[in-house]
Design a protein around this motif. Structure first.
Motif, PDB file in Angstrom:
ATOM      1  N   PRO A   5       0.815  -1.221   0.000  1.00 10.55           N
ATOM      2  CA  PRO A   5       0.000   0.000   0.000  1.00 10.55           C
ATOM      3  C   PRO A   5       0.842   1.261   0.000  1.00 10.55           C
ATOM      4  N   PHE A   6       2.169   1.105   0.199  1.00  5.45           N
ATOM      5  CA  PHE A   6       3.045   2.265   0.260  1.00  5.45           C
ATOM      6  C   PHE A   6       3.931   2.382  -0.974  1.00  5.45           C
ATOM      7  N   ALA A   7       3.542   1.720  -2.059  1.00  3.36           N
ATOM      8  CA  ALA A   7       4.308   1.823  -3.297  1.00  3.36           C
ATOM      9  C   ALA A   7       4.373   3.277  -3.740  1.00  3.36           C
ATOM     10  N   GLU A   8       5.575   3.722  -4.109  1.00  3.09           N
ATOM     11  CA  GLU A   8       5.792   5.124  -4.429  1.00  3.09           C
ATOM     12  C   GLU A   8       5.648   5.389  -5.925  1.00  3.09           C
ATOM     13  N   ILE A   9       5.265   6.632  -6.221  1.00  4.58           N
ATOM     14  CA  ILE A   9       5.206   7.107  -7.597  1.00  4.58           C
ATOM     15  C   ILE A   9       6.281   8.174  -7.749  1.00  4.58           C
ATOM     16  N   SER A  10       7.111   8.019  -8.749  1.00  6.82           N
ATOM     17  CA  SER A  10       8.157   8.998  -8.989  1.00  6.82           C
ATOM     18  C   SER A  10       7.667  10.007 -10.016  1.00  6.82           C
ATOM     19  N   ILE A  11       7.290  11.191  -9.549  1.00  7.13           N
ATOM     20  CA  ILE A  11       6.837  12.252 -10.440  1.00  7.13           C
ATOM     21  C   ILE A  11       7.544  13.548 -10.056  1.00  7.13           C
ATOM     22  N   ASN A  12       7.893  14.324 -11.069  1.00  2.00           N
ATOM     23  CA  ASN A  12       8.615  15.571 -10.853  1.00  2.00           C
ATOM     24  C   ASN A  12       7.746  16.774 -11.210  1.00  2.00           C
ATOM     25  N   SER A 251       5.309   8.719 -17.980  1.00  2.00           N
ATOM     26  CA  SER A 251       4.118   8.183 -17.309  1.00  2.00           C
ATOM     27  C   SER A 251       3.085   9.293 -17.195  1.00  2.00           C
ATOM     28  N   PHE A 252       1.844   8.982 -17.552  1.00  2.00           N
ATOM     29  CA  PHE A 252       0.768   9.970 -17.495  1.00  2.00           C
ATOM     30  C   PHE A 252      -0.572   9.257 -17.624  1.00  2.00           C
ATOM     31  N   VAL A 253      -1.650  10.012 -17.486  1.00  2.00           N
ATOM     32  CA  VAL A 253      -3.009   9.478 -17.576  1.00  2.00           C
ATOM     33  C   VAL A 253      -3.759  10.314 -18.600  1.00  2.00           C
ATOM     34  N   PHE A 254      -4.425   9.662 -19.552  1.00  6.27           N
ATOM     35  CA  PHE A 254      -5.174  10.429 -20.545  1.00  6.27           C
ATOM     36  C   PHE A 254      -6.597   9.894 -20.676  1.00  6.27           C
ATOM     37  N   VAL A 265     -10.956   8.516 -32.348  1.00  2.72           N
ATOM     38  CA  VAL A 265     -10.655   8.584 -30.924  1.00  2.72           C
ATOM     39  C   VAL A 265     -10.301  10.029 -30.611  1.00  2.72           C
ATOM     40  N   TYR A 266     -11.039  10.643 -29.688  1.00  2.00           N
ATOM     41  CA  TYR A 266     -10.813  12.050 -29.345  1.00  2.00           C
ATOM     42  C   TYR A 266     -10.143  12.163 -27.984  1.00  2.00           C
ATOM     43  N   LEU A 267      -9.139  13.010 -27.923  1.00  2.00           N
ATOM     44  CA  LEU A 267      -8.432  13.257 -26.676  1.00  2.00           C
ATOM     45  C   LEU A 267      -9.206  14.297 -25.864  1.00  2.00           C
ATOM     46  N   ILE A 268      -9.576  13.940 -24.641  1.00  2.00           N
ATOM     47  CA  ILE A 268     -10.321  14.839 -23.765  1.00  2.00           C
ATOM     48  C   ILE A 268      -9.396  15.584 -22.809  1.00  2.00           C
ATOM     49  N   ASP A 269      -8.453  14.862 -22.203  1.00  2.00           N
ATOM     50  CA  ASP A 269      -7.589  15.495 -21.206  1.00  2.00           C
ATOM     51  C   ASP A 269      -6.362  14.626 -20.968  1.00  2.00           C
ATOM     52  N   ILE A 270      -5.326  15.251 -20.407  1.00  2.00           N
ATOM     53  CA  ILE A 270      -4.127  14.539 -19.963  1.00  2.00           C
ATOM     54  C   ILE A 270      -3.860  14.946 -18.522  1.00  2.00           C
ATOM     55  N   ASN A 271      -3.630  13.961 -17.666  1.00  2.00           N
ATOM     56  CA  ASN A 271      -3.449  14.207 -16.231  1.00  2.00           C
ATOM     57  C   ASN A 271      -2.121  13.623 -15.748  1.00  2.00           C
ATOM     58  N   PRO A 272      -1.579  14.178 -14.671  1.00  2.00           N
ATOM     59  CA  PRO A 272      -0.339  13.622 -14.118  1.00  2.00           C
ATOM     60  C   PRO A 272      -0.544  12.205 -13.573  1.00  2.00           C
ATOM     61  N   TYR A 273       0.497  11.411 -13.658  1.00  2.00           N
ATOM     62  CA  TYR A 273       0.483  10.047 -13.119  1.00  2.00           C
ATOM     63  C   TYR A 273       0.802  10.137 -11.626  1.00  2.00           C
ATOM     64  N   GLN A 274      -0.247  10.461 -10.840  1.00  2.00           N
ATOM     65  CA  GLN A 274      -0.079  10.642  -9.400  1.00  2.00           C
ATOM     66  C   GLN A 274      -1.394  10.317  -8.700  1.00  2.00           C
ATOM     67  N   ARG A 275      -1.342  10.131  -7.402  1.00  2.00           N
ATOM     68  CA  ARG A 275      -2.484   9.639  -6.639  1.00  2.00           C
ATOM     69  C   ARG A 275      -3.663  10.612  -6.621  1.00  2.00           C
ATOM     70  N   SER A 276      -3.406  11.897  -6.776  1.00  2.00           N
ATOM     71  CA  SER A 276      -4.515  12.854  -6.789  1.00  2.00           C
ATOM     72  C   SER A 276      -5.354  12.753  -8.061  1.00  2.00           C
TER      73      SER A 276
END
Length: 363
Positions: A5-12, A251-254, A265-276
């Motif tokens: 449950p404590f796996a880390e995400i490396s984001i800058n 790494s990212f979320v779209f 296929v239409y792109l709606i948004d791109i979000n950071p690869y992070q827990r929020s």
């Protein structure tokens, strides 16, 4: 898969900045569903207005706003004192427009009105977040704004936007509170387009590999299961051809939208690869620990046997005052909360009875 449950995400900080709408939109505009206008370097007075607790809305024609449109009597609501109730609605509406906050950012306000008039209606967002949590206050229960009155009320009622203003970089490994990154807060107005929510999907990319796809609207749609393979293929091709070699983050979320007959296929948004960023039908622990060697895209849908789990409307925790939620688990707190509501009601009634008519508005 390692289960921690404590796996880390490396984001800058740089990764988060790359996911800002104003950064990626110019590069991928032709793949998006609707045109957008981006307002950069917002006036300090406007940002202060968004941050303030007071809800003061523009003194423009309220009939342009979906919030204050005249109610029309029908067989259901036409009764002897209907006109009295309508007068009370007008009084309530005028409370919002007693003073005009736009005097401090007139130029921006005129530009926003011009964009809304050109598009007809818009959906707003800041750099990363959209005010989805405050749609309960809108007549259509969505982010569709017909005027700056709608726009400002939606923005000022949202808690999500606080993330962009105060907490955008909290999860970045190189974030220094004593030396925070300098960035411009942006306001984006996207032309409103009606979409079928069942065909919007959130896609997770880790180390340049598409690893998971989740249904975006957490309701059960029986027809989606038979489309699963086709949708996976279409989204995979879009990722390979459009995003994989052209987006700046590993790494990212779209989010994508696939209308029938699934030719685009239409792109709606791109979000950071992070827990929020909402992980929807996955947990972030699953996403962080998936085995990339398998080269398998896991596609999750709400199925009939688990649909009850997701029956609560999204963002419903924001649809009532926080005080009410806290009081609901404590009888005495609930009594105190109701007393407070009654006192506020009486105070508002006294204020309304003694109010002046300086602006010619009905009191």
């Amino acid at each position: 898969m390692v289960d921690s449950p404590f796996a880390e995400i490396s984001i800058n900080v740089e990764d988060i900045l790359h996911c800002s709408y104003s950064h990626w939109y110019p590069k991928f505009e032709k793949y998006t569903l609707s045109e957008a206008v981006i307002y950069k370097s917002l006036p300090k007075s406007f940002v202060e207005y968004l941050e303030s607790d007071d809800i003061e809305l523009p003194k423009e024609n309220k009939k342009d706003s979906v919030i204050f449109q005249d109610a029309k009597p029908t067989s259901d609501n036409e009764y002897s004192d209907w006109e009295d109730d309508r007068n009370e609605e007008i009084i309530s509406a005028d409370k919002f427009t007693k003073s005009d906050p736009t005097k401090n950012f007139k130029e921006l306000h005129e530009q926003l009105k011009e964009t809304i008039n050109r598009f007809g209606s818009v959906a707003p967002k800041l750099n990363w977040s959209a005010p989805q949590d405050s749609t309960w206050i809108m007549t259509g229960r969505n982010m569709r704004c017909y005027s700056t009155t709608d726009l400002f009320l939606l923005l000022k009622s949202s808690d999500y936007l606080n993330h962009d203003i105060y907490h955008a970089f909290d999860e970045a490994k190189d974030y220094d509170k004593n030396n925070p990154p300098i960035f411009d807060l942006n306001l984006i107005l996207r032309k409103w387009v009606d979409i079928n929510p069942s065909m919007e999907f959130r896609c997770f990319v880790r180390d340049r590999q598409l690893i998971a796809i989740s249904q975006r609207d957490l309701n059960y749609y029986s027809f989606l299961d038979e489309l699963k393979d086709e949708l996976t293929e279409k989204i995979g091709i879009f990722f390979d051809d459009v995003l994989m070699g052209n987006f700046d983050c590993n790494s990212f979320v779209f989010d994508v939208y696939l209308p029938k007959p699934f030719n685009e296929v239409y792109l709606i948004d791109i979000n950071p690869y992070q827990r929020s960023t909402e992980s929807l039908l996955f947990t972030w622990n699953e996403l962080i620990t998936m085995d990339l060697m398998e080269e398998y895209v896991e596609f999750r849908l709400v199925t009939q046997h688990n649909s009850g789990r997701f029956a609560t409307k999204a963002h419903s925790q924001n649809h009532v005052p926080r005080d009410f939620l806290d009081a609901s688990v404590d009888t005495q707190s609930m009594v105190d909360f109701l007393k407070k509501c009654k006192e506020l009601e009486l105070n508002e009634r006294d204020t309304s009875d003694s109010g002046s008519d300086d602006d010619g508005d009905i009191k």
